[in-house]
Design a protein around this motif. Structure first.
Motif, PDB file in Angstrom:
ATOM      1  N   UNK A 244      35.826  79.668 -29.702  1.00 53.88           N
ATOM      2  CA  UNK A 244      34.622  79.008 -30.191  1.00 53.88           C
ATOM      3  C   UNK A 244      34.615  78.860 -31.700  1.00 53.88           C
ATOM      4  N   UNK A 245      35.144  79.877 -32.403  1.00 57.36           N
ATOM      5  CA  UNK A 245      35.213  79.790 -33.861  1.00 57.36           C
ATOM      6  C   UNK A 245      36.138  78.663 -34.299  1.00 57.36           C
ATOM      7  N   UNK A 246      37.248  78.475 -33.577  1.00 60.85           N
ATOM      8  CA  UNK A 246      38.162  77.376 -33.902  1.00 60.85           C
ATOM      9  C   UNK A 246      37.549  76.012 -33.593  1.00 60.85           C
ATOM     10  N   UNK A 247      36.696  75.958 -32.586  1.00 58.43           N
ATOM     11  CA  UNK A 247      36.102  74.689 -32.166  1.00 58.43           C
ATOM     12  C   UNK A 247      34.740  74.418 -32.803  1.00 58.43           C
ATOM     13  N   UNK A 248      34.239  75.332 -33.614  1.00 57.89           N
ATOM     14  CA  UNK A 248      32.875  75.219 -34.141  1.00 57.89           C
ATOM     15  C   UNK A 248      32.660  73.978 -34.991  1.00 57.89           C
ATOM     16  N   UNK A 249      33.508  73.724 -35.941  1.00 59.63           N
ATOM     17  CA  UNK A 249      33.305  72.576 -36.831  1.00 59.63           C
ATOM     18  C   UNK A 249      33.537  71.251 -36.106  1.00 59.63           C
ATOM     19  N   UNK A 250      34.602  71.104 -35.288  1.00 60.32           N
ATOM     20  CA  UNK A 250      34.711  69.853 -34.532  1.00 60.32           C
ATOM     21  C   UNK A 250      33.512  69.600 -33.610  1.00 60.32           C
ATOM     22  N   UNK A 251      33.013  70.641 -32.973  1.00 56.71           N
ATOM     23  CA  UNK A 251      31.827  70.474 -32.127  1.00 56.71           C
ATOM     24  C   UNK A 251      30.608  70.094 -32.952  1.00 56.71           C
ATOM     25  N   UNK A 252      30.480  70.675 -34.126  1.00 59.71           N
ATOM     26  CA  UNK A 252      29.377  70.325 -35.016  1.00 59.71           C
ATOM     27  C   UNK A 252      29.459  68.855 -35.418  1.00 59.71           C
TER      28      UNK A 252
END
Length: 124
Positions: free
Chosen positions: A100-108
């Motif tokens: 989730x930490x790796x995907x946080x900015x793309x998801x944002x």
């Protein structure tokens, strides 16, 4: 690939293509390619500098690109509030852990694009 050819690494086009592919895997991809280039350098004959130069060249170029070029380019085109990045990192880390930490900015970014599109189509 061009710089690796300049330091004398055989099949530099392959290493350049592999660098392009592995650059999409955050942190692990560049580390893996640095280790692979170190191994490829060990297969060559020469001085210590000639052996480690492919790994050093890739590491230096990747360091400059990841820490200076990309943030500068993306910082001008993607306007994200740092507070929302922090909230997104905290939420997705709590929900999905390290993935989730790796995907946080793309998801944002995806959420920001969807909300922006929805608000632009609503008449006030």
């Amino acid at each position: 690939g061009v710089l690796l050819a300049l330091v004398g690494l055989p099949n530099a086009w392959f290493w350049g293509a592999l660098a392009g592919v592995l650059n999409f895997v955050p942190y692990v991809g560049p580390l893996l390619l640095t280790l692979l280039l170190l191994g490829a350098g060990l297969l060559q004959e020469g001085t210590l500098l000639e052996i480690i130069s492919p790994a050093l060249v890739f590491f230096a170029v990747n360091f400059l690109e990841a820490n200076f070029v990309t943030p500068t380019v993306l910082g001008r085109s993607l306007l994200i509030e740092p507070f929302f990045v922090f909230l997104s990192l905290g939420f997705w880390l709590w929900l999905w852990g390290p993935v989730g930490a790796l995907m946080a900015v793309p998801l944002l970014l995806v959420i920001q694009a969807v909300v922006s599109h929805m608000l632009s189509s609503v008449d006030f």
